[in-house]
Write an enzyme that holds these catalytic residues in place. Structure first.
Site, PDB file in Angstrom:
ATOM      1  CG  ASP A 298      38.402  21.094  -0.692  1.00 17.08           C
ATOM      2  OD1 ASP A 298      38.828  20.265  -1.513  1.00 17.08           O
ATOM      3  OD2 ASP A 298      38.738  21.097   0.501  1.00 17.08           O
ATOM      4  CG  ASP A 444      50.484  19.351   2.187  1.00 17.45           C
ATOM      5  OD1 ASP A 444      49.705  20.131   2.741  1.00 17.45           O
ATOM      6  OD2 ASP A 444      50.182  18.709   1.164  1.00 17.45           O
ATOM      7  CG  ASP A 557      45.686  23.273  -0.863  1.00 14.83           C
ATOM      8  OD1 ASP A 557      44.894  23.423  -1.816  1.00 14.83           O
ATOM      9  OD2 ASP A 557      45.935  22.164  -0.357  1.00 14.83           O
ATOM     10  NE  ARG A 617      42.163  23.321  -3.412  1.00 13.81           N
ATOM     11  CZ  ARG A 617      41.769  22.430  -2.515  1.00 13.81           C
ATOM     12  NH1 ARG A 617      42.215  21.181  -2.572  1.00 13.81           N
ATOM     13  NH2 ARG A 617      40.960  22.772  -1.532  1.00 13.81           N
ATOM     14  CG  ASP A 633      42.869  17.600  -4.004  1.00 12.73           C
ATOM     15  OD1 ASP A 633      44.001  18.110  -4.074  1.00 12.73           O
ATOM     16  OD2 ASP A 633      42.080  17.826  -3.074  1.00 12.73           O
ATOM     17  CG  HIS A 691      51.358  17.241  -4.106  1.00 13.40           C
ATOM     18  ND1 HIS A 691      52.084  17.277  -2.934  1.00 13.40           N
ATOM     19  CD2 HIS A 691      50.077  17.532  -3.752  1.00 13.40           C
ATOM     20  CE1 HIS A 691      51.295  17.578  -1.928  1.00 13.40           C
ATOM     21  NE2 HIS A 691      50.066  17.732  -2.397  1.00 13.40           N
TER      22      HIS A 691
END
Length: 957
Positions: A298, A444, A557, A617, A633, A691
């Site tokens: 992440d 979300d 996610d 993701r 991201d 997004h």
């Protein structure tokens, strides 16, 4: 930030863990190779003489494989080499310990059904070299050299690939942990000294060659090796049995177990693949820097053009050049590093000899070195020889892109987060007022009750079914997020069931593994457990996921997995999964399993009828079978817009065709020029979603004035007009493993000018797209490939002959797109609010003629949502071909049948001379004259009116 709303405490924690000044990624939170013990150890070995010897006399020739023992002459540990020539030009190389004290992890659930093996044949032996055929009468041969061990794979007289030519094979064999750290350090230090010595000096010519132990005998200290292995008093090798990074200590109860191998690729200068990295399409040399890392992480607002790991990993590398196309698939789910270097001077004698035999001078060479922390060596060489062959070979191994439901190819609107049900419905109404097509609205993490997934916030989303029905009435869908971190809360049913069933990942001590993520204290389901995946799938049933309906789909996610309190913001490597496997063994598989179980849940809730849509993701090899992926991201910066193209092209080379990037950028606020250019680029990428982060300003298309809204409307409508083309391309990808979005060199493999291009690309084989990605651009240079090919500007219909580089002036309303001569592109050109509203709409065929006056294309049509195309053959697959002045419609697959009310509204022919008449010939019916109009290079035939599923001819006279 929304008015009156405070930044969540956990967002601050996340930012503190992941970012530095300016909200860019803090690299210090993620390891370099030097900080990763096994990478540091392996990379310290310079190229040189390999300590491994192939015992050629041990050859066992089985019906489907050849086996040869390998011996590490430093440790006397025997390994087993297994070679298979698989049908379809695939070679499999496996190296395992001959007598392991404990099984090593071998990756499950990624490979498809076993591919039939071709019988191998010994062609001869010349001294210390054994020659094998890889299939009867085939062009591929394998030379296995005994000492030092190496393999050379040839196609005819051409050397394609050498294995261990640089002597970098590493297989850290297992051993029991000695009683003291001094013993550990001594043993490891001495073994490593002996291995290193072999790289720096020649062994005595009369040194005895000890055979491996037949029973894998161990020494008194538990080490598998020769009888003289005694642990001396040396300093411990750092990171061998325990490794610390920042505040986290990784216990290694089984010691160092890494594997590594090098591949030399003569004649290849360009290599690609190994997603995911924010990198150019052509991979750079890593000499003098870190290798590319494959370790799902992440990473908050990632940097560009670095080899740092990101959210997903596919250990597939492509090489393309004059020798053809080659793939290397490294089947290992542990942390992996990939070194890439160029080499022309350091070739072996065999390589130089083959250069001479092939009549050339010194040829370039790329060297690739793979290093993984754990597991076995399991490598597939995909031998092409053409790019489409490598794509099919990889698809045969790991599966093809799932055919997505049609709605998912439309436009998706998301942000973190829409506040409540009224906010959702107001946004939906806004799209209708602005006349911008929309298929899906997204929710979300804030939609759930306190980040408890499978729930709804009772204050802001008290009536989710009513909200979903109101969207469905407008032919629209919703996607809600369901993350794999579960709030530890005794009042949360999902948590209680997981704990009661023992379905959580465990710590090394056997308790449930807990960390911190969005809900606070969090536990992690063990998705490697098939029983847990069954239970997870059951949670998507309508009576389990309360408030859900058949129009609610899912976003997974944070499934790397993300652990805010863990090392490198992920799970501790010594956590335990079902079967006793450590997390280090299978880390990169976790995200695939999450998406797999979620997709299965959506299928089951419909009784097996409805195709799922799941965005993930994290991913691994095989993830293409379960849904879509995106680039994570990103930021509202021009560089992030540009990098989205090579990132998605790299995904596509790894069979992940359903890829896109957050339109507008997740972080920061784009100006209107960047926002418009991103919509234009996103409309020509497979997954099309806007997004944004919760701290960004709202950016629905109508919020920037009518001029900007009009530009966005035009971009989105272009997407919808091409949906028949997109859907057909995805069907071809599903059936034949061909990428939807592909590099130019896949279609023009001999055009060297395309080999490093990544600012333009092909959609299927018909459309060339060059998005505008530079601020203030007044024009772009577009390269039109192909010797004597013809390309047509899709807006002006102007014709251009290739190869040439064309300067194309642009305004803020334009994006250069060209249709390839010789293709037919189906469209639906009536503006609608969503894909479902387009059912039954008529079609327009855009026929672009080649210099020979021919064209071909197709159209796939079904219900767009079920598996009936496969289980009941309920589909239409139509073929359109133009030759000798006649456009013909016929069935591309007569086994399919599907009732469709759609009809042919228009035919646009580019490059045709003006006819004196145009006649429609339906089968068994009278000829009918058609109205036509010629404007410049464009011939338009209006209202043929024939059903899209009928056979017919249109004749130009």
């Amino acid at each position: 930030m929304a008015p009156g709303r405070r930044r969540p405490l956990l967002l601050l924690l996340w930012a503190a863990l992941c970012v530095g000044p300016g909200l860019a990624v803090d690299r210090s939170n993620f390891k370099t190779c030097e900080q990763s013990g096994f990478c540091r150890r392996q990379r310290a070995i310079p190229p040189g003489r390999s300590p491994y010897r192939a015992l050629l006399d041990s050859l066992q020739l089985l019906p489907d494989a050849a086996r040869i023992q390998l011996l590490n002459e430093a440790t006397k540990v025997p390994l087993m080499l297994e070679l298979r020539g698989l049908r379809g030009n695939i070679t499999r190389i496996r190296i395992t310990e001959l007598n392991p004290p404990r099984p090593r992890f071998e990756v499950p659930d990624v490979l498809m059904d076993e591919i039939p093996a071709e019988p191998l044949e010994v062609l001869g032996r010349d001294g210390d070299t054994l020659e094998l055929s890889l299939g009867p009468g085939g062009p591929h041969r394998l030379l296995v050299t005994g000492s030092p061990f190496r393999m050379d794979l040839l196609r005819g007289r051409r050397l394609l690939c050498s294995v261990n030519a640089r002597g970098l094979l590493v297989f850290e064999h297992q051993r029991q942990r000695p009683h003291s750290l001094m013993d550990i350090g001594g043993w490891v230090g001495r073994a490593w000294d002996k291995i290193s010595a072999l790289f720096h000096r020649d062994p005595p010519q009369d040194a005895p060659q000890d055979p491996p132990s037949e029973n894998g005998a161990t020494n008194e200290d538990g080490a598998t090796g020769g009888a003289d292995e005694k642990p001396p008093d040396n300093e411990e090798e750092p990171g061998a049995w325990e490794e610390t990074f920042k505040t986290h200590t990784d216990s290694k109860p089984y010691g160092p177990m890494s594997v590594g191998l090098d591949f030399s690729l003569p004649g290849f200068e360009h290599v690609y693949g190994i997603p995911e990295h924010a990198e150019s399409l052509r991979l750079r040399s890593t000499q003098g820097g870190d290798p590319y890392r494959l370790y799902n992480l992440d990473v908050f607002q990632y940097e560009l053009h670095t080899p740092m790991a990101l959210y997903g990993s596919v250990p597939l590398l492509w090489a393309h050049g004059p020798p053809g196309t080659l793939g290397i698939f490294w089947l290992n789910a542990a942390e992996t590093w990939v070194d890439i270097g160029s080499n022309t001077a350091g070739k072996t004698l065999l390589g130089k000899l083959l250069d001479y035999m092939q009549g050339g001078g010194e040829t370039p060479q790329t060297d690739v070195r793979w290093m993984s922390e754990n597991g076995v060596l399991d490598v597939f060489l995909l031998l092409g020889p053409a790019p489409h062959d490598v794509a099919r070979q990889y698809g045969t191994l790991t599966g093809t892109q799932a055919l997505p439901p049609l709605f998912s190819l439309g436009y998706h609107q998301s942000r973190w987060n829409y506040r409540d049900e009224e906010d959702v419905l107001a946004v939906e109404r806004g799209f209708d007022r602005a006349a911008v097509p929309l298929d899906v609205l997204w929710l979300d993490i804030e939609h759930a009750h306190g980040k408890r997934y499978f729930t709804w916030d009772p204050t802001h989303f008290p009536h989710p079914r009513d909200m979903l029905r109101r969207l469905a009435d407008k032919k629209r869908k919703m996607v809600s997020i369901v993350d794999p971190h579960i709030k530890v809360d005794p009042d949360y049913r999902v948590h209680n069931e997981l704990r009661a069933r023992g379905f959580y990942v465990k710590t090394k001590d056997g308790s449930d593994y807990e960390g911190w993520c969005w809900p606070g204290s969090t536990a992690y389901p063990d998705f490697t457990n098939p029983e847990m995946r069954e239970w997870w799938a059951s949670m998507f049933a309508y009576d389990q996921y309360e408030g859900s309906t058949e129009t609610l789909f899912t976003w997974n996610d944070m499934n790397e997995p993300s652990v805010f309190s863990g090392p490198e913001v992920t799970m501790h490597k010594d956590a335990r999964h079902r079967g006793g496997w450590e997390h280090r063994d299978l880390h990169n598989l976790y995200g695939l399993y999450v998406q797999m179980a979620t997709a299965e849940g959506q299928i089951r809730r419909s009784g097996g009828r409805q195709r799922p849509f799941v965005l993930s993701r994290a991913f691994f090899a095989g993830s293409q079978r379960y849904g879509a992926v995106w680039t994570g991201d990103n930021a509202a910066e021009w560089g992030h817009l540009r990098i989205s193209i090579p990132m998605c092209l790299s995904f596509a080379l790894a069979a992940l065709s359903f890829c896109g990037a957050d339109v507008g950028g997740f972080f920061q606020n784009p100006d209107t020029e960047l926002l418009v250019r991103w919509y234009q680029a996103g409309a020509f990428q497979p997954f099309f979603r806007a997004h944004a982060h919760l701290d960004t300003v709202r950016r629905e298309p109508w919020l920037f004035g009518e001029e900007v809204a009009g530009l966005i409307r035009h971009a989105v409508r272009r997407r919808y007009a091409l949906l028949p083309f997109w859907y057909t391309a995805f069907y071809r990808s599903h059936r034949h493993a061909l990428p939807v979005m592909r590099p130019l060199w896949m279609e023009f493999p001999e055009d060297t000018a395309t080999f490093a291009m990544d600012d333009q690309y092909m959609l299927d084989r018909a459309l060339l797209v060059h998005p505008v990605t530079e601020q203030g651009a007044r024009g772009v240079h577009v390269y039109l490939p192909g010797k004597d090919e013809v390309w047509y500007d899709v807006d002006s219909h102007q014709q251009h002959v290739a190869p040439q580089t064309l300067y194309v002036p642009v305004t803020l309303s334009s994006v250069p797109v060209f249709q390839r001569g010789g293709t037919v592109v189906p469209r639906q050109e009536r503006p609608r609010r969503s894909t479902e509203c387009m059912r039954g709409d008529p079609y327009t065929l855009h026929v672009a003629l080649s210099p020979q006056g021919t064209a071909e294309g197709d159209l796939f049509l079904d219900d767009g949502e079920s598996f009936a195309y496969d289980t009941e053959r309920r589909f239409l697959h139509r073929r359109f071909s133009f030759a000798n002045g006649t456009l013909t419609a016929s069935s591309a697959d007569p086994q399919g049948s599907f009732p469709s009310s759609s009809w042919l509204e228009r035919v646009v022919i580019l490059g045709a001379p003006k006819p004196s008449s145009v006649l429609l010939r339906p089968p068994g019916g009278p000829e009918t004259p058609l109205h036509f109009q010629l404007e410049g290079p464009t011939l338009t035939l209006r209202k043929p009116g024939v059903p899209i599923g009928a056979d017919w001819e249109i004749v130009l006279r």
